[in-house]
Design a protein around this motif. Structure first.
Motif, PDB file in Angstrom:
ATOM      1  N   THR A 180       0.831  -1.197   0.000  1.00  0.00           N
ATOM      2  CA  THR A 180       0.000   0.000   0.000  1.00  0.00           C
ATOM      3  C   THR A 180       0.871   1.255   0.000  1.00  0.00           C
ATOM      4  N   VAL A 181       0.619   2.127  -0.964  1.00  0.00           N
ATOM      5  CA  VAL A 181       1.295   3.413  -1.077  1.00  0.00           C
ATOM      6  C   VAL A 181       0.440   4.502  -0.435  1.00  0.00           C
ATOM      7  N   LEU A 182      -0.886   4.379  -0.604  1.00  0.00           N
ATOM      8  CA  LEU A 182      -1.826   5.388  -0.133  1.00  0.00           C
ATOM      9  C   LEU A 182      -3.160   4.720   0.163  1.00  0.00           C
ATOM     10  N   ARG A 183      -3.769   5.100   1.259  1.00  0.00           N
ATOM     11  CA  ARG A 183      -5.129   4.662   1.593  1.00  0.00           C
ATOM     12  C   ARG A 183      -5.876   5.909   2.037  1.00  0.00           C
ATOM     13  N   TYR A 184      -7.121   6.073   1.568  1.00  0.00           N
ATOM     14  CA  TYR A 184      -7.843   7.300   1.900  1.00  0.00           C
ATOM     15  C   TYR A 184      -9.340   7.075   2.072  1.00  0.00           C
ATOM     16  N   LEU A 185      -9.925   8.010   2.806  1.00  0.00           N
ATOM     17  CA  LEU A 185     -11.371   8.163   2.936  1.00  0.00           C
ATOM     18  C   LEU A 185     -11.630   9.655   2.827  1.00  0.00           C
ATOM     19  N   VAL A 186     -12.459  10.037   1.859  1.00  0.00           N
ATOM     20  CA  VAL A 186     -12.821  11.437   1.648  1.00  0.00           C
ATOM     21  C   VAL A 186     -14.336  11.523   1.697  1.00  0.00           C
ATOM     22  N   THR A 187     -14.854  12.514   2.442  1.00  0.00           N
ATOM     23  CA  THR A 187     -16.293  12.758   2.433  1.00  0.00           C
ATOM     24  C   THR A 187     -16.549  14.172   1.921  1.00  0.00           C
ATOM     25  N   TRP A 188     -17.754  14.383   1.401  1.00  0.00           N
ATOM     26  CA  TRP A 188     -18.138  15.694   0.884  1.00  0.00           C
ATOM     27  C   TRP A 188     -19.618  15.926   1.171  1.00  0.00           C
ATOM     28  N   ASP A 189     -20.008  17.189   1.078  1.00  0.00           N
ATOM     29  CA  ASP A 189     -21.396  17.547   1.343  1.00  0.00           C
ATOM     30  C   ASP A 189     -22.218  17.471   0.049  1.00  0.00           C
ATOM     31  N   ALA A 190     -23.480  17.878   0.123  1.00  0.00           N
ATOM     32  CA  ALA A 190     -24.377  17.791  -1.030  1.00  0.00           C
ATOM     33  C   ALA A 190     -23.919  18.652  -2.205  1.00  0.00           C
ATOM     34  N   ARG A 191     -23.100  19.684  -1.930  1.00  0.00           N
ATOM     35  CA  ARG A 191     -22.580  20.562  -2.997  1.00  0.00           C
ATOM     36  C   ARG A 191     -21.270  20.059  -3.579  1.00  0.00           C
ATOM     37  N   TRP A 192     -20.786  18.896  -3.142  1.00  0.00           N
ATOM     38  CA  TRP A 192     -19.524  18.287  -3.558  1.00  0.00           C
ATOM     39  C   TRP A 192     -18.318  19.022  -2.979  1.00  0.00           C
ATOM     40  N   CYS A 193     -18.486  19.768  -1.887  1.00  0.00           N
ATOM     41  CA  CYS A 193     -17.364  20.400  -1.190  1.00  0.00           C
ATOM     42  C   CYS A 193     -16.807  19.405  -0.176  1.00  0.00           C
ATOM     43  N   THR A 194     -15.490  19.244  -0.164  1.00  0.00           N
ATOM     44  CA  THR A 194     -14.838  18.298   0.740  1.00  0.00           C
ATOM     45  C   THR A 194     -15.129  18.660   2.191  1.00  0.00           C
ATOM     46  N   ARG A 195     -15.424  17.633   2.996  1.00  0.00           N
ATOM     47  CA  ARG A 195     -15.685  17.848   4.426  1.00  0.00           C
ATOM     48  C   ARG A 195     -14.679  17.137   5.313  1.00  0.00           C
ATOM     49  N   THR A 196     -14.268  15.926   4.974  1.00  0.00           N
ATOM     50  CA  THR A 196     -13.229  15.239   5.746  1.00  0.00           C
ATOM     51  C   THR A 196     -12.279  14.513   4.806  1.00  0.00           C
ATOM     52  N   VAL A 197     -11.033  14.391   5.254  1.00  0.00           N
ATOM     53  CA  VAL A 197     -10.004  13.664   4.509  1.00  0.00           C
ATOM     54  C   VAL A 197      -9.178  12.887   5.523  1.00  0.00           C
ATOM     55  N   ASP A 198      -9.172  11.582   5.394  1.00  0.00           N
ATOM     56  CA  ASP A 198      -8.319  10.716   6.216  1.00  0.00           C
ATOM     57  C   ASP A 198      -7.387   9.983   5.261  1.00  0.00           C
ATOM     58  N   VAL A 199      -6.077  10.150   5.478  1.00  0.00           N
ATOM     59  CA  VAL A 199      -5.083   9.607   4.562  1.00  0.00           C
ATOM     60  C   VAL A 199      -4.010   8.866   5.348  1.00  0.00           C
ATOM     61  N   GLU A 200      -3.687   7.683   4.864  1.00  0.00           N
ATOM     62  CA  GLU A 200      -2.525   6.935   5.344  1.00  0.00           C
ATOM     63  C   GLU A 200      -1.580   6.814   4.167  1.00  0.00           C
ATOM     64  N   ARG A 201      -0.319   7.268   4.357  1.00  0.00           N
ATOM     65  CA  ARG A 201       0.695   7.205   3.302  1.00  0.00           C
ATOM     66  C   ARG A 201       1.793   6.240   3.734  1.00  0.00           C
ATOM     67  N   ALA A 202       2.402   5.561   2.765  1.00  0.00           N
ATOM     68  CA  ALA A 202       3.470   4.609   3.084  1.00  0.00           C
ATOM     69  C   ALA A 202       4.604   5.300   3.826  1.00  0.00           C
ATOM     70  N   SER A 203       4.906   6.517   3.441  1.00  0.00           N
ATOM     71  CA  SER A 203       5.924   7.282   4.167  1.00  0.00           C
ATOM     72  C   SER A 203       5.266   8.562   4.652  1.00  0.00           C
ATOM     73  N   GLY A 204       5.401   8.801   5.913  1.00  0.00           N
ATOM     74  CA  GLY A 204       4.792   9.995   6.486  1.00  0.00           C
ATOM     75  C   GLY A 204       3.679   9.641   7.436  1.00  0.00           C
TER      76      GLY A 204
END
Length: 182
Positions: free
Chosen positions: A44-68
């Motif tokens: 795995t290089v990157l794993r993510y969960l992104v949520t957005w509202d009804a207008r398609w504006c980002t609300r949450t971002v959870d990211v796991e990166r292989a480095s960092g």
């Protein structure tokens, strides 16, 4: 759900190629996407969960990166961002997230902007780079060239690429970087 889609993309700019698997769902109240990018060895290089509202504006971002370190960001949908330590004024003005190494996040501004053919818009994204670098803003332009074709331009670097999308606005081909695979 009004939209439910699962996609896979192959990177075109990294040898050996990476594969991304993503699932997106969108309904009347908003949506979410989960995805994983793996290298040729299956790591795995990157794993993510992104949520957005009804207008398609980002609300949450959870990211796991292989480095960092992992990232957990929250946005108010109006351009303010925070993490566990508090406000992130460096990201002010961003309505969308842009995950390096993933074409999925191009869907959010494409859907949010609803550009007519021939239309263009400049936006600010919360850019999540690969590796251990912190998020920053990225000024971008989207131009709708045809019903299923956009031009993406980084206003910071001058990089430009054509994006071919499917009927729901998900990338089919990102010139030089990604191609959808079955």
């Amino acid at each position: 759900m009004l939209l439910r889609a699962a996609r896979r993309w192959q990177s075109l700019d990294v040898e050996p190629a990476r594969i991304e698997r993503a699932t997106a769902e969108h309904g009347a109240a908003g949506g979410r996407a989960t995805g994983t990018v793996v290298d040729a060895a299956g790591s795995t290089v990157l794993r993510y969960l992104v949520t957005w509202d009804a207008r398609w504006c980002t609300r949450t971002v959870d990211v796991e990166r292989a480095s960092g370190p992992p990232l957990a960001l929250v946005a108010d949908g109006l351009g303010s961002w925070a993490d566990d330590a508090g406000a992130l004024p460096l990201l002010d003005g961003a309505l969308d997230v842009d995950l390096a190494g993933s074409p999925l996040t191009n869907t959010l501004p494409i859907r949010r902007l609803r550009l007519a053919v021939g239309g263009a818009a400049d936006i600010v994204t919360a850019y999540i780079p690969e590796g251990d670098r912190p998020p920053t803003t990225s000024r971008q332009r989207y131009e709708r060239l045809a019903a299923m074709r956009y031009r993406y331009t980084s206003l910071d670097s001058g990089f430009s690429a054509l994006l071919d999308v499917d009927p729901v606005g998900m990338v089919e081909r990102y010139e030089g970087l990604f191609a959808r695979i079955p």
